[in-house]
Design an enzyme around this catalytic site. Structure first.
Site, short mmCIF file in Angstrom:
data_model
loop_
_atom_site.label_atom_id
_atom_site.label_comp_id
_atom_site.label_asym_id
_atom_site.label_seq_id
_atom_site.Cartn_x
_atom_site.Cartn_y
_atom_site.Cartn_z
N ASP A 73 6.50 11.99 -5.84
CA ASP A 73 5.76 13.17 -5.41
C ASP A 73 6.12 13.54 -3.98
O ASP A 73 6.62 12.72 -3.21
CB ASP A 73 4.25 12.95 -5.54
CG ASP A 73 3.75 11.79 -4.69
OD1 ASP A 73 4.46 10.77 -4.57
OD2 ASP A 73 2.63 11.89 -4.14
N GLU A 137 1.90 8.92 -4.38
CA GLU A 137 1.93 8.18 -3.11
C GLU A 137 1.36 8.99 -1.97
O GLU A 137 0.75 8.46 -1.05
CB GLU A 137 3.37 7.75 -2.79
CG GLU A 137 3.49 6.78 -1.63
CD GLU A 137 3.57 7.45 -0.26
OE1 GLU A 137 3.42 6.76 0.76
OE2 GLU A 137 3.81 8.69 -0.21
#
Length: 212
Positions: A73, A137
């Site tokens: 991400d 994350e």
């Protein structure tokens, strides 16, 4: 090429449950790494919030295991601040441009390339080698690393783990000095109350300014 594909997947995580859609990059990596005998599992604890775990089992159960972990991400973008399309993944003067090209799709892709070479060579490590590409994350890891450690610990636990950067080199004394970083990202909500007398920045000495 792999890095460019990951950038173009636009797995933008703004902290809301429906954002990220990291399953797009899970599919990219799964296709890239697929080979006979390779053990890969995808986990999707919430719709679209996918993570991929690949394991190469070791030949010696007593040997230490190694885990290469990247995340897929990226944080949101402000288009006005970009010289090139942040999700174009363009190769310009030998550099790949895009959101995540440094944090950390470059490392996630590099680790995948290394693992693919090992798999293609028939490599069998003494200790188990794990590669993971995790979701979320950038917003506490709720649907990624946290979920994996709480629900699939036996699949991701390892003796050693290599992930993002691992520390900055410190110019202290002679030789290389690297800090050991643990629990680098988390949240700690605190309510702080202070008392004092309102003051002015030009009269900061001998004051009980609440800001100080």
């Amino acid at each position: 090429d792999l890095l460019q594909h990951l950038i173009r997947n636009q797995c933008v995580n703004d902290g809301t449950p429906a954002s990220g859609q990291e399953v797009r990059s899970v599919e990219t990596l799964e296709s890239y790494l697929r080979a006979p005998g390779v053990e890969m599992v995808r986990y999707e604890p919430a719709p679209g919030r996918g993570s991929l775990v690949l394991r190469i089992e070791g030949t010696d159960t007593t040997a230490p295991s190694l885990h290469l972990m990247g995340h897929t991400d990226v944080v949101p973008v402000t288009l006005a601040g970009w010289r090139h399309d942040p999700f174009g993944g363009e190769l310009i003067d030998g550099e790949v441009w895009g959101r995540g090209a440094i944090d950390m799709l470059d490392v996630t892709a590099s680790m995948a390339v290394a693992v693919k070479h090992l798999v293609a060579s028939g490599f069998r490590p003494k200790g188990t080698l794990i590669y993971s590409a995790v979701a979320d994350e950038e917003a506490l890891g709720t649907y990624g690393a946290q979920w994996l450690t709480e629900n699939k610990w036996d699949e991701v636990k390892s003796d050693y783990l290599v992930t993002e950067f691992g520390g900055a080199r410190l110019p202290i004394g002679t030789g290389a000095k690297l800090p050991i970083m643990t629990a680098e990202k988390g949240s700690q909500w605190t309510r702080l109350r202070v008392k004092g007398t309102p003051g002015h920045g030009s009269m900061l000495y001998k004051s009980d300014n609440a800001l100080v």
